[in-house]
Design a protein around this motif. Structure first.
Motif, short mmCIF file in Angstrom:
data_model
loop_
_atom_site.label_atom_id
_atom_site.label_comp_id
_atom_site.label_asym_id
_atom_site.label_seq_id
_atom_site.Cartn_x
_atom_site.Cartn_y
_atom_site.Cartn_z
N UNK A 120 0.83 -1.21 0.00
CA UNK A 120 0.00 0.00 0.00
C UNK A 120 0.86 1.26 0.00
N UNK A 121 1.99 1.22 0.71
CA UNK A 121 2.90 2.35 0.69
C UNK A 121 3.47 2.58 -0.70
N UNK A 122 3.73 1.49 -1.43
CA UNK A 122 4.21 1.61 -2.80
C UNK A 122 3.16 2.23 -3.70
N UNK A 123 1.91 1.84 -3.53
CA UNK A 123 0.83 2.47 -4.29
C UNK A 123 0.79 3.97 -4.03
N UNK A 124 0.88 4.34 -2.76
CA UNK A 124 0.86 5.76 -2.40
C UNK A 124 2.03 6.52 -3.03
N UNK A 125 3.18 5.89 -3.05
CA UNK A 125 4.38 6.55 -3.58
C UNK A 125 4.22 6.94 -5.04
N UNK A 126 3.64 6.07 -5.85
CA UNK A 126 3.61 6.32 -7.29
C UNK A 126 2.38 7.12 -7.74
N UNK A 127 1.41 7.31 -6.84
CA UNK A 127 0.25 8.13 -7.19
C UNK A 127 0.57 9.61 -7.07
N UNK A 128 0.02 10.39 -7.98
CA UNK A 128 0.11 11.84 -7.88
C UNK A 128 -0.82 12.34 -6.78
N UNK A 129 -0.54 13.48 -6.19
CA UNK A 129 -1.49 14.05 -5.22
C UNK A 129 -2.88 14.16 -5.83
N UNK A 130 -3.86 13.69 -5.09
CA UNK A 130 -5.23 13.69 -5.58
C UNK A 130 -5.59 12.46 -6.41
N UNK A 131 -4.61 11.57 -6.66
CA UNK A 131 -4.87 10.37 -7.43
C UNK A 131 -5.66 9.34 -6.64
N UNK A 132 -6.22 8.39 -7.36
CA UNK A 132 -7.13 7.41 -6.76
C UNK A 132 -6.57 5.99 -6.85
N UNK A 133 -6.87 5.22 -5.81
CA UNK A 133 -6.56 3.79 -5.76
C UNK A 133 -7.86 3.03 -5.60
N UNK A 134 -8.12 2.11 -6.51
CA UNK A 134 -9.31 1.26 -6.42
C UNK A 134 -8.89 -0.18 -6.11
N UNK A 135 -9.29 -0.65 -4.94
CA UNK A 135 -9.03 -2.02 -4.52
C UNK A 135 -10.28 -2.86 -4.64
N UNK A 136 -10.11 -4.14 -4.95
CA UNK A 136 -11.19 -5.11 -4.88
C UNK A 136 -10.64 -6.36 -4.20
N UNK A 137 -11.40 -6.89 -3.24
CA UNK A 137 -10.93 -8.08 -2.52
C UNK A 137 -12.11 -8.77 -1.85
N UNK A 138 -11.92 -10.05 -1.57
CA UNK A 138 -12.93 -10.81 -0.84
C UNK A 138 -12.85 -10.46 0.64
N UNK A 139 -14.01 -10.47 1.29
CA UNK A 139 -14.09 -10.15 2.72
C UNK A 139 -14.03 -11.45 3.53
N UNK A 140 -13.18 -11.46 4.55
CA UNK A 140 -13.07 -12.64 5.40
C UNK A 140 -11.83 -12.58 6.26
N UNK A 141 -11.60 -13.66 7.00
CA UNK A 141 -10.49 -13.71 7.94
C UNK A 141 -9.56 -14.90 7.74
#
Length: 229
Positions: A143-164
């Motif tokens: 997630x830190x890597x995603x933040x690093x390469x995004x421009x200010x104001x950029x968006x991250x869209x995640x999709x994942x299954x919910x569970x433990x």
């Protein structure tokens, strides 16, 4: 980067990444066939991608990368929605399928644990069911890597299954593989995002599809985050 350098970098990836890469090389062709038309019967998924595309277009902050792009179906859909998009995937087999199915788009090998992308250069990232193969101890750095390469104001869209509970698979579609699936709790992912410069912008959790060809066993989360300006 030359192919030798790429291969050396992939070889230095965490063990889970090497196993995931090997599994999807085996599954690539069957996976591409199996999920080619999945979006057509997933209206909520299409709606999430449409909102993401509209927000990114409004920002005009840079291109979009589909991280863990698989056979390229999500990248192709985003292209149809008007985004400048490319894809990266750890699996050479998946990259080959993506290039074959969508020759008008750019796909290359790459890893979300070592993004070879310039800091602050992207208007958006999509990680569509790709963080499900990342163990908990590696997720903060991803997630830190995603933040690093995004421009200010950029968006991250995640999709994942919910569970433990982690699901360990030794066979998928008749193919012997070693593959782990890590479902997540949305609040926990949002908390980890908050440790970076990303903040939750919206989320949708839908119940599993229990009918049709693409049945699911657990709820599905679509979490949208935005990088602080």
């Amino acid at each position: 980067m030359c192919r030798r350098g790429l291969a050396e970098r992939v070889d230095r990836q965490p063990h889970f990444a090497s196993r995931t890469r090997a599994a999807y090389d085996v599954l690539a062709a069957d996976y591409a066939d199996r999920f080619a038309d999945e979006l057509a019967v997933k209206p909520f998924d299409r709606a999430v991608l449409a909102v993401f595309a509209e927000l990114v277009r409004a920002q005009r902050a840079g291109a979009v990368v589909d991280v863990g792009c698989g056979p390229g179906r999500i990248a192709a859909h985003l292209h149809d929605l008007g985004l400048s998009v490319s894809g990266i995937d750890l699996s050479p087999g998946m990259v080959e399928q993506a290039r074959r199915g969508h020759p008008h788009l750019r796909f290359r090998e790459g890893s979300m644990t070592a993004l070879d992308i310039e800091d602050g250069s992207l208007g958006g990232i999509v990680a569509w069911y790709s963080i499900i193969h990342v163990p908990d101890e590696h997720l903060p750095e991803v997630l830190a890597g995603f933040s690093r390469v995004l421009a200010p104001g950029g968006y991250l869209q995640l999709a994942f299954a919910v569970g433990d509970e982690v699901v360990h698979r030794t066979e998928v579609g008749g193919h012997p593989v070693l593959l782990d699936f890590h479902p997540r709790q949305p609040d926990h992912v949002a908390e980890l995002l908050g440790q970076t410069s990303l903040r939750e912008h919206a989320r949708l959790v839908r119940q599993p599809d229990e009918e049709g060809e693409f049945r699911e066993l657990s709820p599905q989360c679509f979490l949208l985050a935005r990088k602080a300006r």
